[in-house]
Design a protein around this motif. Sequence first.
Motif, PDB file in Angstrom:
ATOM      1  N   ILE A 137       0.839  -1.200   0.000  1.00  0.00           N
ATOM      2  CA  ILE A 137       0.000   0.000   0.000  1.00  0.00           C
ATOM      3  C   ILE A 137       0.876   1.252   0.000  1.00  0.00           C
ATOM      4  O   ILE A 137       0.666   2.188  -0.781  1.00  0.00           O
ATOM      5  CB  ILE A 137      -0.931   0.006   1.229  1.00  0.00           C
ATOM      6  CG1 ILE A 137      -1.986  -1.105   1.100  1.00  0.00           C
ATOM      7  CG2 ILE A 137      -1.620   1.365   1.386  1.00  0.00           C
ATOM      8  CD1 ILE A 137      -2.815  -1.316   2.349  1.00  0.00           C
ATOM      9  N   GLY A 169       2.391   1.996  -3.313  1.00  0.00           N
ATOM     10  CA  GLY A 169       1.454   2.277  -4.393  1.00  0.00           C
ATOM     11  C   GLY A 169       1.061   1.058  -5.198  1.00  0.00           C
ATOM     12  O   GLY A 169       0.320   1.169  -6.190  1.00  0.00           O
ATOM     13  N   ARG A 199      -0.800  -1.409  -4.081  1.00  0.00           N
ATOM     14  CA  ARG A 199      -2.155  -1.783  -3.703  1.00  0.00           C
ATOM     15  C   ARG A 199      -2.938  -0.512  -3.400  1.00  0.00           C
ATOM     16  O   ARG A 199      -2.430   0.398  -2.745  1.00  0.00           O
ATOM     17  CB  ARG A 199      -2.160  -2.682  -2.462  1.00  0.00           C
ATOM     18  CG  ARG A 199      -1.560  -4.065  -2.649  1.00  0.00           C
ATOM     19  CD  ARG A 199      -2.464  -4.988  -3.449  1.00  0.00           C
ATOM     20  NE  ARG A 199      -1.971  -6.355  -3.387  1.00  0.00           N
ATOM     21  CZ  ARG A 199      -0.988  -6.851  -4.134  1.00  0.00           C
ATOM     22  NH1 ARG A 199      -0.368  -6.063  -5.006  1.00  0.00           N
ATOM     23  NH2 ARG A 199      -0.609  -8.110  -4.010  1.00  0.00           N
ATOM     24  N   ASP A 200      -4.185  -0.466  -3.853  1.00  0.00           N
ATOM     25  CA  ASP A 200      -5.083   0.664  -3.597  1.00  0.00           C
ATOM     26  C   ASP A 200      -6.036   0.254  -2.476  1.00  0.00           C
ATOM     27  O   ASP A 200      -6.944  -0.551  -2.694  1.00  0.00           O
ATOM     28  CB  ASP A 200      -5.867   1.003  -4.862  1.00  0.00           C
ATOM     29  CG  ASP A 200      -6.846   2.152  -4.652  1.00  0.00           C
ATOM     30  OD1 ASP A 200      -6.959   2.651  -3.515  1.00  0.00           O
ATOM     31  OD2 ASP A 200      -7.506   2.538  -5.633  1.00  0.00           O
ATOM     32  N   LYS A 238      -8.523   1.713  -1.028  1.00  0.00           N
ATOM     33  CA  LYS A 238      -9.934   2.029  -1.275  1.00  0.00           C
ATOM     34  C   LYS A 238     -10.570   0.991  -2.194  1.00  0.00           C
ATOM     35  O   LYS A 238     -11.723   0.586  -1.984  1.00  0.00           O
ATOM     36  CB  LYS A 238     -10.068   3.421  -1.884  1.00  0.00           C
ATOM     37  CG  LYS A 238     -11.525   3.875  -2.067  1.00  0.00           C
ATOM     38  CD  LYS A 238     -11.604   5.281  -2.620  1.00  0.00           C
ATOM     39  CE  LYS A 238     -13.057   5.770  -2.659  1.00  0.00           C
ATOM     40  NZ  LYS A 238     -13.923   4.898  -3.477  1.00  0.00           N
TER      41      LYS A 238
END
Length: 263
Positions: free
Chosen positions: A198, A201, A203-204, A206
């Motif tokens: 995360i 960047g 993994r998103d 949201k």
Amino acid sequence: MTDVSDIRTVVVTGGASGIGEACAERFAAGGWRVIIGDINTGRGEAVAERLRNAGGDCRFLDVDVADDDAVASFTAAVHADGARVDALVNSGGILQNAVRVTDLDMAEFDRLWAVNVRGTMVVNQAFGRRMVAAGQGSIVNMCSLTSFRASPQVGYAPGKAALKSMTESLAAELGPSGVRVNAVAPGYTLTPAMQARIDSGDRDPKAVIDQTALRRFVEPREVGEVVFFLCSDAASAVSGTTIPIDCGWLAYSGYAAYASQPE
């Protein structure tokens, strides 16, 4: 003096961090003797010491599940004092970021299968033989949501599907000897490895949360609870299953993708 053979013992590979660490914590809290196996010696020793300081019976042994000789030595060391292994948790594994099939590095593919699939089989063989001879035992393998659904992790996902099949085959073969074999399929779990992805960047968060019915990540301790249940007497009739622990991701992702939604 208590005979070590009378103490309920669990072996947790990959127990130095993440889900494996959470499993080790849960078994220690439940009064089990815990043996952590991991390739990360420093981290594994630290986890074992922390659990001992909290009153648990825990030790660490180095192992690389992708090395057959290392697994053999690890298995021998676990049983060296006469301890009977009542449960095995196969949490040793590595992750993969999304990649197109046409861009896949086959060296990465081979490494994923060597650790996640072959490594799990080698450990299952080594401890399964002992459990069969003892006439009892419980094994829990580490599957994934990708055991049920495709993903762009084209080395990781097929391997996790293979682990589901492996679990079912082992359950059928070892069951007559009194050995139960199950698997858990964690969803997006907020482990240190996931947090690192995360932060980088890859993994998103949201996108993950929006596709779960409970609108949150799975916590490692929640996976540990289900693994502990599967190895306990409360699950004495459960074998050959793969249990999703996903905050409702499997259910919600299919529901949300339906062509029409209720008003």
